[in-house]
Design a protein around this motif. Structure first.
Motif, PDB file in Angstrom:
ATOM      1  N   TRP A 103      -4.985   4.664   6.497  1.00 35.98           N
ATOM      2  CA  TRP A 103      -5.484   3.412   5.919  1.00 35.98           C
ATOM      3  C   TRP A 103      -5.503   2.283   6.959  1.00 35.98           C
ATOM      4  O   TRP A 103      -6.497   1.581   7.109  1.00 35.98           O
ATOM      5  CB  TRP A 103      -4.571   3.054   4.748  1.00 35.98           C
ATOM      6  CG  TRP A 103      -4.962   1.909   3.891  1.00 35.98           C
ATOM      7  CD1 TRP A 103      -5.799   0.866   4.215  1.00 35.98           C
ATOM      8  CD2 TRP A 103      -4.530   1.665   2.562  1.00 35.98           C
ATOM      9  NE1 TRP A 103      -5.894   0.005   3.170  1.00 35.98           N
ATOM     10  CE2 TRP A 103      -5.139   0.456   2.135  1.00 35.98           C
ATOM     11  CE3 TRP A 103      -3.692   2.335   1.687  1.00 35.98           C
ATOM     12  CZ2 TRP A 103      -4.919  -0.080   0.869  1.00 35.98           C
ATOM     13  CZ3 TRP A 103      -3.476   1.798   0.428  1.00 35.98           C
ATOM     14  CH2 TRP A 103      -4.090   0.603   0.018  1.00 35.98           C
ATOM     15  N   GLY A 107       0.822  -1.212   0.000  1.00 37.80           N
ATOM     16  CA  GLY A 107       0.000   0.000   0.000  1.00 37.80           C
ATOM     17  C   GLY A 107       0.854   1.260   0.000  1.00 37.80           C
ATOM     18  O   GLY A 107       0.572   2.237  -0.709  1.00 37.80           O
ATOM     19  N   LEU A 108       1.927   1.211   0.784  1.00 40.57           N
ATOM     20  CA  LEU A 108       2.821   2.364   0.850  1.00 40.57           C
ATOM     21  C   LEU A 108       3.491   2.604  -0.507  1.00 40.57           C
ATOM     22  O   LEU A 108       3.670   3.759  -0.932  1.00 40.57           O
ATOM     23  CB  LEU A 108       3.880   2.099   1.928  1.00 40.57           C
ATOM     24  CG  LEU A 108       4.691   3.284   2.418  1.00 40.57           C
ATOM     25  CD1 LEU A 108       3.797   4.416   2.876  1.00 40.57           C
ATOM     26  CD2 LEU A 108       5.607   2.858   3.550  1.00 40.57           C
ATOM     27  N   LEU A 114      12.754   5.371  -3.365  1.00 38.69           N
ATOM     28  CA  LEU A 114      12.152   4.857  -2.135  1.00 38.69           C
ATOM     29  C   LEU A 114      11.007   3.903  -2.448  1.00 38.69           C
ATOM     30  O   LEU A 114      10.862   2.854  -1.818  1.00 38.69           O
ATOM     31  CB  LEU A 114      11.625   6.023  -1.286  1.00 38.69           C
ATOM     32  CG  LEU A 114      12.657   6.868  -0.559  1.00 38.69           C
ATOM     33  CD1 LEU A 114      11.974   7.997   0.183  1.00 38.69           C
ATOM     34  CD2 LEU A 114      13.430   6.012   0.432  1.00 38.69           C
ATOM     35  N   ILE A 127      10.739   0.040  -1.326  1.00 39.69           N
ATOM     36  CA  ILE A 127       9.649  -0.441  -0.471  1.00 39.69           C
ATOM     37  C   ILE A 127       8.920  -1.617  -1.129  1.00 39.69           C
ATOM     38  O   ILE A 127       8.547  -2.592  -0.459  1.00 39.69           O
ATOM     39  CB  ILE A 127       8.698   0.732  -0.145  1.00 39.69           C
ATOM     40  CG1 ILE A 127       9.367   1.608   0.924  1.00 39.69           C
ATOM     41  CG2 ILE A 127       7.328   0.250   0.326  1.00 39.69           C
ATOM     42  CD1 ILE A 127       8.705   2.910   1.197  1.00 39.69           C
ATOM     43  N   ALA A 187       2.233  10.914   2.051  1.00 41.46           N
ATOM     44  CA  ALA A 187       2.101   9.485   1.754  1.00 41.46           C
ATOM     45  C   ALA A 187       2.101   8.668   3.038  1.00 41.46           C
ATOM     46  O   ALA A 187       1.295   7.731   3.187  1.00 41.46           O
ATOM     47  CB  ALA A 187       3.242   9.041   0.841  1.00 41.46           C
ATOM     48  N   SER A 210      -1.010   6.358   4.496  1.00 42.35           N
ATOM     49  CA  SER A 210      -0.850   4.932   4.820  1.00 42.35           C
ATOM     50  C   SER A 210      -1.287   4.668   6.260  1.00 42.35           C
ATOM     51  O   SER A 210      -1.899   3.639   6.557  1.00 42.35           O
ATOM     52  CB  SER A 210       0.587   4.492   4.588  1.00 42.35           C
ATOM     53  OG  SER A 210       1.422   4.991   5.604  1.00 42.35           O
ATOM     54  N   LEU A 230       3.391   6.090  -2.594  1.00 46.86           N
ATOM     55  CA  LEU A 230       4.606   6.796  -3.018  1.00 46.86           C
ATOM     56  C   LEU A 230       4.673   6.915  -4.538  1.00 46.86           C
ATOM     57  O   LEU A 230       5.133   7.928  -5.068  1.00 46.86           O
ATOM     58  CB  LEU A 230       5.845   6.069  -2.486  1.00 46.86           C
ATOM     59  CG  LEU A 230       6.118   6.254  -0.992  1.00 46.86           C
ATOM     60  CD1 LEU A 230       7.289   5.412  -0.542  1.00 46.86           C
ATOM     61  CD2 LEU A 230       6.391   7.715  -0.649  1.00 46.86           C
TER      62      LEU A 230
END
Lengths: 682, 252
Positions: free
Chosen positions: B71, A68-69, A86, A90, B64, B68, A73
């Motif tokens: 979420w 999700g991150l 990044l 990730i 961001a 997250s 990003l």
């Protein structure tokens, strides 16, 4: 994720990773992230391969969160050039829990490496020593096309036609040569996987519960991941070491250890430290008369080997490389006159920003905490892994001195022989507080190195590629980071104390260990947000430099290898337009400025000029040619040339009116000036 | 944790919207309920935002991270802090085109299920993309080529990749002088044969089309600006690989 909630757990992991592959691929395309043809395909491929090798069990929450991150990003990637790097790191870090869970399956270690295979084979540039090893292998192949012929000679070769690399390793690469670069790398990957497998067997025999996971971590995390699959002999050396130890522990006797020790020396003279450690461990296992006979037999074997090399082989193994009197004298005078430098190098293997383990493998701090536990719980394994590691480390620093880092080849590769000891020790403190945090951070850093291979290459100039990319040249963090090339005793002491404190906290399983790590990281980040005041000449960004040339021109540290004093690069100014422009801090009427430079002596004294708007000042003078250090004169007669690296540094302190905003530093009437640093508002 | 963060931010950075957003991120992380690794990731991103500043990068990272957190966090207090953190990006102003995301952030606070919040945030991201393209820096990042002025001809020999995260390259020269500027570059990443970038020098403009190009400017005025002229579009990855440049004498 709700879509796959209803699936039985036996398939859920596979479906998750397949969906992950599709998500990464689609997000990359949809958002237009850079490198769609390479990273934009290889990362989804890594996810897809993980789906294939995964046992289907439920994916970890961390993987879901990190996926999700990555999406978030990738959504903001155009805002800063750092964000795509990044995001990619990730996306790969999200696979780490799955790779660890895969390791528990049959052939798990091989399967855990498969997702990384495309990244290693395609993405990492074929550079450093790799083409030179390939060239030697090519020369052994009848009728080869000469693809690597351009790499026939290398800096550091003893004489023309004889490489400083030995033959055994290129011979073992022969099976991969017909497949080109990828073939050579696959052979090395096989060495690494075999070494990790044997390490896992050693750990299992020792009673460690997470033996497969630890072995996979050894492959993925730095320093192991930094040369995973690359054409360097480090992983093969580990394979020989671990095979010798395993066979000895299972069947006893001296033969396996002796053969491993001999092969290690034939592989690379540098690994003689590992061989010495193996024999030391063997000697300590014996009792009575055999304990004393062992060193005698070893000395006789070494003498016989050296004679064999000299008489039969014509000195092609040892004497041609290291048999000259100057080199042997260097080894003799090192402990007497260069002890501070050797000590700095030894500490640098842990804390040096460019090549030390702390910055790219902080899990090492937890592993250090586990060493006493390993010694207590399995003294034999500690001895068999620890003595080769310690002997190698001491030998490396003593033998190579300033060049221990092996720059500009992948950072940390020279420290690979310490890996088995550290991995075995990590397993002993796995459940302690702080360990997992450090392993997670290390996994993120390793993933960044896999996705952005250029981060692996440093040039022994005090600037780390990853820190430079993240913080930029104007960040105030740089003077706070320990670099061997511009050694600062307080900074080295501070980071050594931090590393030791963190290890102690983990060893004691203190509840403050994670807090301590968080505070240190936060402080680093806050320091990173400050503005730089001391500008080393070699760190100045292009926007601040007009004209000027770096000295020496090549960034390869080989060009500074024989400098006897500071090995920092400088900026050469010798024309009217050569200028450095620096921002001045506001808030005061005047700013203190300190300029470090060297001005070669000549018929007319040269000068350096500082200007700020209508204000200007000039310093005329010339540097003094330094006397050679005593250790150098003991080795041979030395007469230093009046080159910048042999001149004394000059420091010019001045008060500059701050109103004009920027300071210009240049030469006077085109006289040559070599700029070391400029400190503004110290 | 939020108080310590606030004190440190004020000490090192000073007051401002970014300072507030960092404090809100720290508050959200402090009250976070759920996987403890998430807190680590949130704080790591907050820390990285401090280091990798400049032109909105810091704000984008904090935004961001907050999204997250919004979420996955099970705590409504934490979610409120994260949503507030997202809101601060608007007055801060260094990241453009975030407005359609704000209603999603606000509406996600009371939702109890993770997949509902995730879906809402995804919907917000989709609406941002549909309405004005993905967020970008309000002022484009500018790179500068390393000049080698020591040889007979001025040259810029380090290759620099330009993409939408760093769309501008400046070639600067210490002194103006006569000569032809020859630029070697390679442009691509788009799904047509049109213009990808432009070279701007004084009033002159030379277009860089898809494919490898060698461009020449007869009377360049420095700084010469190489700039990607494509806006963001899905499935397009406009890129210019600047391979080098040199100033030649007119009779070369």
């Amino acid at each position: 994720m709700r879509m796959i909630d209803g699936l039985p757990d036996i398939r859920r992991g596979k479906v998750f990773h397949l969906l992950g592959a599709a998500t990464v691929f689609a997000a990359w395309r949809l958002t237009g992230m850079p490198a769609p043809g390479t990273l934009g395909r290889l990362l989804p491929l890594a996810w897809a391969v993980t789906a294939v090798v995964h046992d289907g069990s439920r994916e970890s929450a961390a993987s879901r969160y990190l996926l999700g991150l990555f999406l978030l990003l990738s959504f903001v990637w155009t805002v800063s050039p750092v964000i795509p790097m990044l995001a990619a790191a990730i996306a790969l870090t999200a696979l780490v829990p799955s790779l660890l869970s895969v390791s528990g399956r049959r052939y798990g270690i091989i399967m855990a490496v498969l997702p990384l295979l495309p990244l290693v084979l395609v993405l990492v540039p074929f550079t450093g020593d790799e083409p030179h090893y390939a060239r030697i292998t090519e020369s052994l192949f009848p009728g080869s096309g000469g693809e690597f012929a351009a790499f026939a000679a290398q800096s550091g070769d003893p004489v023309e036609g004889i490489s400083h690399h030995q033959m055994l390793y290129p011979v073992l690469l022969l099976p991969g040569y017909p497949l080109g670069i990828q073939g050579l790398r696959v052979v090395n990957l096989a060495f690494a996987v075999a070494a990790a497998w044997i390490l896992s067997l050693l750990l299992r025999d020792s009673g460690c519960v997470r033996w497969e996971r630890l072995a996979v971590l050894g492959l993925f995390l730095m320093p192991g991941g930094g040369v995973l699959g690359l054409v360097y002999p480090g992983w093969l050396a580990l394979l020989l070491l671990l095979l010798g130890v395993l066979l000895h522990r299972r069947h006893g006797g001296w033969l396996a250890v002796s053969v491993a020790a001999l092969l290690l020396v034939l592989l690379k003279i540098r690994f003689i430290g590992i061989s010495a450690g193996l024999f030391l461990a063997l000697t300590l296992e014996y009792r009575g008369r055999r304990r004393w006979l062992m060193p005698l037999a070893l000395s006789a074997a070494v003498a016989a080997g050296l004679l064999f090399d000299l008489i039969i082989l014509g000195g092609r193994v040892f004497w041609v490389r290291y048999g000259n009197p100057a080199f042997l004298m260097t080894l003799l005078v090192q402990p007497l006159y260069r002890m501070p430098e050797l000590l700095l190098s030894l500490i640098g293997t842990l804390v040096d920003i460019e090549s030390g383990l702390l910055w790219r493998a902080p899990w090492v701090l937890a592993a250090m905490a586990g060493i006493p536990v390993l010694r207590r719980e399995d003294r034999s394994l500690f001895r068999w892994l620890g003595l080769p590691a310690i002997c190698y480390l001491l030998f490396l620093v003593y033998w190579a001195g300033y060049n221990w880092s092996g720059s500009p080849t992948p950072s940390g590769r020279m420290l690979l022989p310490v890996l088995p000891l550290l991995i075995a020790s990590l397993g002993r403190v796995w459940s302690n507080r702080g360990t997992r945090l450090l392993v997670w951070i290390s996994a993120g850093i390793a993933a960044a190195h896999f996705c952005s291979p250029e981060l692996r290459f440093n040039h022994a100039d005090g600037m780390d590629a990853m820190v430079s990319l993240l913080a930029g040249p104007s960040s105030g963090i740089h003077p706070w980071l320990p670099a061997t090339v511009r050694a600062s005793v307080p900074v080295f002491s501070l980071w050594t104390a931090v590393a030791v404190s963190m290890s102690l906290l983990i060893y004691r399983n203190s509840r403050y260990s994670e807090t301590f790590a968080a505070i240190v990281l936060a402080l680093l980040c806050f320091l990173g947000s400050t503005t730089r005041r001391v500008w080393q000449a070699e760190d100045l960004p292009p926007s601040m430099v007009h004209g000027c040339r770096p000295y020496p021109g090549e960034d390869d540290p080989e060009s500074r290898k024989y400098w006897m004093f500071s090995r920092q690069r400088m900026l050469e100014m010798d024309e009217e337009g050569d200028l450095v422009s620096l921002p001045l801090p506001s808030g005061a009427d005047t700013v203190s400025v300190r300029i470090g430079c060297r001005i070669p002596p000549g018929a007319h004294p040269g000068g350096i000029r500082a200007a700020c708007g209508p204000w200007s000042d000039t310093l005329y003078g010339s540097s003094i040619l330094l006397e050679p250090p005593k250790w150098a004169t003991l080795i041979r007669e030395v007469r230093l040339e009046p080159r910048p690296e042999n001149l004394s540094g000059m420091t010019w302190e001045l008060e500059v009116p701050a109103a004009c905003g920027s300071l210009l530093v240049g030469t006077v009437e085109g006289s040559a000036v070599y700029l070391d640093y400029v400190s503004v508002g110290h | 944790m939020p108080v310590c963060t606030a004190a440190a931010v004020l000490l090192f950075i000073g007051a401002g919207w970014y300072c507030l957003s960092l404090c809100l991120l720290a508050a959200g992380a402090a009250f976070h309920r759920g996987d403890p690794q998430v807190r680590t990731a949130l704080l790591a991103l907050g820390g990285l935002s401090l280091v990798s500043g400049g032109n909105g990068g810091s704000v984008a990272l904090v935004t961001a991270a907050s999204l997250s957190g919004l979420w996955v966090s099970d705590s409504p207090v934490s979610r409120t802090a994260f949503a507030a953190c997202v809101m601060t990006a608007l007055p801060e102003g260094s990241v453009e085109n975030l407005v359609p995301l704000l209603p999603s952030a606000a509406l996600a606070i009371p939702l109890r299920r993770t997949w509902q919040r995730g879906g809402l945030i995804m919907a917000g991201m989709a609406s941002v993309m549909l309405l004005g393209g993905i967020p970008g820096a309000s002022s484009p990042n500018e790179a500068r080529a390393v000049e080698n002025a020591g040889t007979a001809a001025t040259s810029w020999y380090h290759s620099v990749p330009l993409d939408l995260s760093s769309p501008v390259l400046l070639l600067e020269r210490g002194e103006d002088g006569a000569g032809i500027l020859r630029i070697r570059c390679s442009a691509g990443g788009v799904r047509d044969a049109g213009t990808v970038a432009a070279v701007l020098s004084g009033g002159e403009e030379v277009l860089i089309d898809m494919g490898t190009d060698t461009l020449e400017l007869a009377a360049p005025e420095f700084p010469v600006r190489i700039e990607i002229v494509r806006d963001w579009r899905p499935f397009n990855h406009p890129v210019v690989h600047f391979l080098g440049a040199e100033v030649l004498n007119a009779d070369d």
